[in-house]
Structure formats: structure tokens, C-alpha cells
Design an enzyme around this catalytic site. Structure first.
Site: not given
Ligand code: HEC
Ligand code: HEC
Length: 360
Positions: A143
Site C-alpha cells: 500500500e
Molecule cells: C492501496 C490501497 C489502500 C490504501 C492506500 C489504504 N487502504 Fe484502507 N483498505 C484497503 C484494503 C485492501 C483493505 C482491506 C485490507 C485487509 O483486510 O487486509 C482496507 C481496509 C481498511 C479499513 C478497515 C475497514 C473495516 O470495515 O474493517 C479501514 C478503516 C481503512 N482501510 C482505512 C484506511 C486509511 C485511514 C488509510 C490511509 C491512512 C487507508 N485505509 C489506506 C486499501 C487501502
């Protein structure tokens, strides 16, 4: 010292003291304004978190951070690259792309009504709070590929951020903990409550016959959805009794053959292999593709999958196995036996959970 000099000395002292006082006053932490949430009669009260009270200043800072690529290694992507408002904060891709277009492992999750999801985040539930959650995407090699120290340094060198942290938290020392708290505050304001189903729940409109039949399928044994996705938690549509489940997407004899261990990745417990966080069903109209691996492109595919019945594996959710075994006795197979009309009704109901005002 004559009288005149004494008066001048006194006046000078008073003047200097008043300057020191004025400077000190500026160093007093500024006052913050509590954030006002909308009144939502069909929702339960927002759980409060005294360790991170939500303020207008904190939310403004969190929002800026969420949309700022400064958090990623080469300043190319922000949280919002993968969590885009128009897709209910998912990204419309099977798997997300990180810095240098590296392909992620899982489907980005929609961010909606997170304030009511207090226990586990990520498909594998590896974090319990939203402010800790941010440390994962920032450091994830798939990421943002950054380090927490680098994020702190960059923000500390940026006078705009120093000022915003001062206003939100009364300190000019920027820490990852505060970055997380600001983003958490912003995320908790992402509230969707004007879907057709919400309006129906508040008595503002009526659902169509098809949508009502779909609701009936959803919340009865006929569709068997309610054991895991439940209207008793209308903010999220996740059953209050379950957070994780294996909903039978793959036929697996030995748990180590799951392509993704899910919750087992985090707990290392064999009985958790293949179990995933039960996702919200809000805003499905905008969050395709579906499931942790984005394998289903449409809701029709999702409904066909459930209608065919779960596939067998050692960690298949016991309630799902039990209901499927019962159907085997009466119908001769594990499937739900929904007619084409039933499937159309169920889809129509699921779509009433989408809120177009939220994605604008
Ligand atoms: C490259 C793409 C990417 C970026 C950049 C990213 N995310 Fe995500 N996010 C995801 C993915 C894919 C998942 C699920 C990952 C997993 O479960 O392993 C996720 C899951 C989450 C969740 C969990 C939601 C739940 O219902 O459990 C949250 C909250 C979240 N991200 C917030 C953020 C925040 C705040 C940032 C910045 C600091 C961020 N993400 C940056 C792709 C991204
Ligand atoms: C035993 C628990 C369980 C039952 C019963 C169940 N689900 Fe699910 N559902 C899940 C889990 C867990 C996931 C995520 C699975 C994954 O990604 O590996 C999921 C995912 C989904 C998704 C995809 C959401 C997204 O954002 O990716 C939809 C839509 C859905 N379910 C609808 C239904 C419907 C409709 C029914 C009834 C016909 C139903 N579910 C029955 C547990 C269940």
C-alpha cells in the site's frame, strides 16, 4: 534613581510583563468545538469514545490527512486513492493498487458507519481501533510503503499541519498516535442514513412489493442471510452475534489450502482459517466487486452463489452447515431453492440499503 526614571522603569516592566502574558496566552491550548452528529431516529446512539472526543477541528485535520498523499512513500497515493467517496469509500477494483502500482492482496473495504463498528477492522480483524488501523496501510509494502517516523517528520516540517494539530489537539508535537486519532475522528463522521430502507424505517416512504418480499427472504430461513447480516444492527447490517464467518465460498478439505487464511492469518488458530469479517451491506450499489478477493462482479453473482448453497470446508460457519443439512433432508440439496422472482426480490431489497446522498 529619580522619580521620573522610576516611573519609566515601572512602565517598561509592566509593558514587558504584558507582552510575556500575551505570549503565554497564545500558548494556552485553543478551545475545540464538539462535532455535532445528525439526529437519526432509526439508528442506535453513536457509541462515544472518551479517549478521542470528536471535534470540528479534529475532523477537519483528519479529512485533510485522509486525502493527502503525503502519507505515502513517494507522495503518490492517499487513503482516498483506495477509499473513494463515490464508491462509498471503496475503490471499484478487484484488488487495490499501492505505491508503484503494486497489486494488493484483498478488496478494499467500504468505509461507512464505522462509528458503530467498535471491535474489529480489516477482513482478518487484525486491529481493534481505527486510530491504530492507520499504521497498517502507511507501512504496508503493498500500500503506502512508508514508515511511521517519516510520516511524523514530514508533517512536523509542514507549518500548516503544525497549526492544525495545535488547533485540534493543543500540541505542536506531531505523533502517529494523533495522526490516527484525527483520521479516526473523520472516519466516524462518514455516516450514511438516507437510504431507501432508512426512509422506510422512519416511516417516510413505503418499499415496493418486490423490496418487501426481498426483506422477508433476507430475514427468514428462506434466504438465511440474517444469521450474519442483520437488520437488528441497521447502521451496519452485521449481526450483533457474529463478527467473522466462513460463508462457504470454497470447497476445501484441509484448512491450509485456503488461498487466504483470513482471521486465521491474524490468530494463527486453525479453526479461524477461511473466516472473514462480515462486511456491511450498506451501499452495495457502489461497492462492487464483492468479497475479500473481489471475486463477484455483480450482486446477481453474489445471490446465485448463496442460492447454490455453501461449499463445504472444515470451518464453514456451523449455522450455515446446519441449515444446509436441513435443506438436504427436505429438498435433496444444500441450495436455497430461490426462484428467479425470489432472487430479483432479494436483490431489490439489498439495493434499498444504498444511499446516493452519501456518495455525492
Ligand atoms: C492501496 C490501497 C489502500 C490504501 C492506500 C489504504 N487502504 Fe484502507 N483498505 C484497503 C484494503 C485492501 C483493505 C482491506 C485490507 C485487509 O483486510 O487486509 C482496507 C481496509 C481498511 C479499513 C478497515 C475497514 C473495516 O470495515 O474493517 C479501514 C478503516 C481503512 N482501510 C482505512 C484506511 C486509511 C485511514 C488509510 C490511509 C491512512 C487507508 N485505509 C489506506 C486499501 C487501502
Ligand atoms: C454464515 C454467515 C453468512 C450468511 C448466512 C450470509 N453471509 Fe453474506 N457474507 C458473509 C461473509 C463472512 C462475507 C465476506 C466473505 C468473504 O469476503 O470471504 C459475506 C459477504 C457478502 C456480500 C458481499 C459484500 C461486500 O462488500 O463484499 C454480500 C452482498 C452478502 N454477503 C449478502 C448476503 C446475502 C444476501 C445473504 C443471504 C442470502 C448472505 N449474505 C448470507 C457471511 C454470511
Amino acid at each position: 534613581m529619580n522619580k521620573k526614571n522610576a516611573i519609566i522603569a515601572l512602565a517598561t516592566t509592566l509593558f514587558l510583563l504584558s507582552i510575556i502574558h500575551a505570549c503565554k496566552k497564545e500558548e494556552n491550548p485553543p478551545t475545540t468545538t464538539p462535532y455535532t452528529f445528525p439526529e437519526i431516529p432509526n439508528f442506535r446512539a453513536i457509541p462515544t469514545d472518551i479517549s478521542n472526543p470528536i471535534t470540528i477541528e479534529g475532523v477537519a485535520l483528519g479529512k485533510k490527512l485522509f486525502f493527502d498523499p503525503i502519507l505515502s512513500l513517494d507522495s503518490s497515493i492517499s487513503c482516498s486513492s483506495c477509499h473513494q467517496p463515490q464508491f462509498s469509500f471503496a475503490d471499484n477494483k478487484i484488488k487495490s493498487e499501492g505505491v508503484h502500482q503494486v497489486l494488493g492482496k484483498r478488496n478494499a473495504m467500504a468505509l461507512v458507519n464505522l462509528a458503530w463498528q467498535k471491535d474489529r477492522f480489516f477482513w482478518d480483524g487484525r486491529t481493534t481501533t481505527l486510530h491504530e488501523q492507520i499504521t497498517f496501510p502507511i507501512q504496508d509494502p503493498l500500500e503506502m510503503q512508508n514508515t511511521l517516523d517519516e510520516v511524523e517528520n514530514r508533517l512536523q516540517k509542514n507549518p500548516t499541519y503544525v497549526d492544525l494539530f495545535w488547533k485540534a489537539f493543543g500540541t505542536k508535537n506531531i505523533s502517529i498516535d494523533l495522526v490516527g486519532k484525527a483520521i479516526e475522528q473523520y472516519e466516524k463522521t462518514l455516516i450514511s442514513y438516507n437510504s431507501k430502507f432508512d426512509k422506510f424505517s422512519r416511516g417516510e416512504l413505503m418499499l415496493t412489493d418486490s423490496e418487501l418480499r426481498g426483506l422477508e427472504i433476507f430475514k427468514t430461513e428462506k434466504g438465511d442471510c440474517f444469521h450474519c447480516h442483520s437488520s437488528t444492527a441497521p447502521e451496519v447490517f452485521i449481526s450483533p452475534d457474529r463478527t467473522f464467518a466462513n460463508n462457504g465460498m470454497d470447497t476445501i478439505t484441509n484448512v491450509i489450502d485456503f488461498a487466504d487464511f483470513g482471521l486465521g492469518d491474524f490468530t494463527n488458530n486453525l479453526s479461524d482459517y477461511g473466516r472473514f469479517k462480515i462486511p456491511t451491506l450498506r451501499n452495495l450499489a457502489f461497492t462492487a466487486p464483492y468479497m475479500h478477493d473481489g471475486r463477484f462482479a455483480t450482486l446477481d453473482e453474489v445471490i446465485d452463489f448463496y442460492n447454490q448453497g455453501p461449499k463445504g470446508s472444515p470451518t464453514l460457519e456451523p449455522i450455515m452447515r446446519e441449515k444446509a443439512e436441513k435443506r438436504l433432508e427436505t429438498l435433496g440439496h444444500w441450495g436455497l431453492n430461490l426462484s428467479a422472482q425470489d432472487k430479483a426480490d432479494l436483490k431489490a431489497f439489498l439495493l434499498t440499503l444504498s444511499d446516493s446522498s452519501f456518495v455525492q
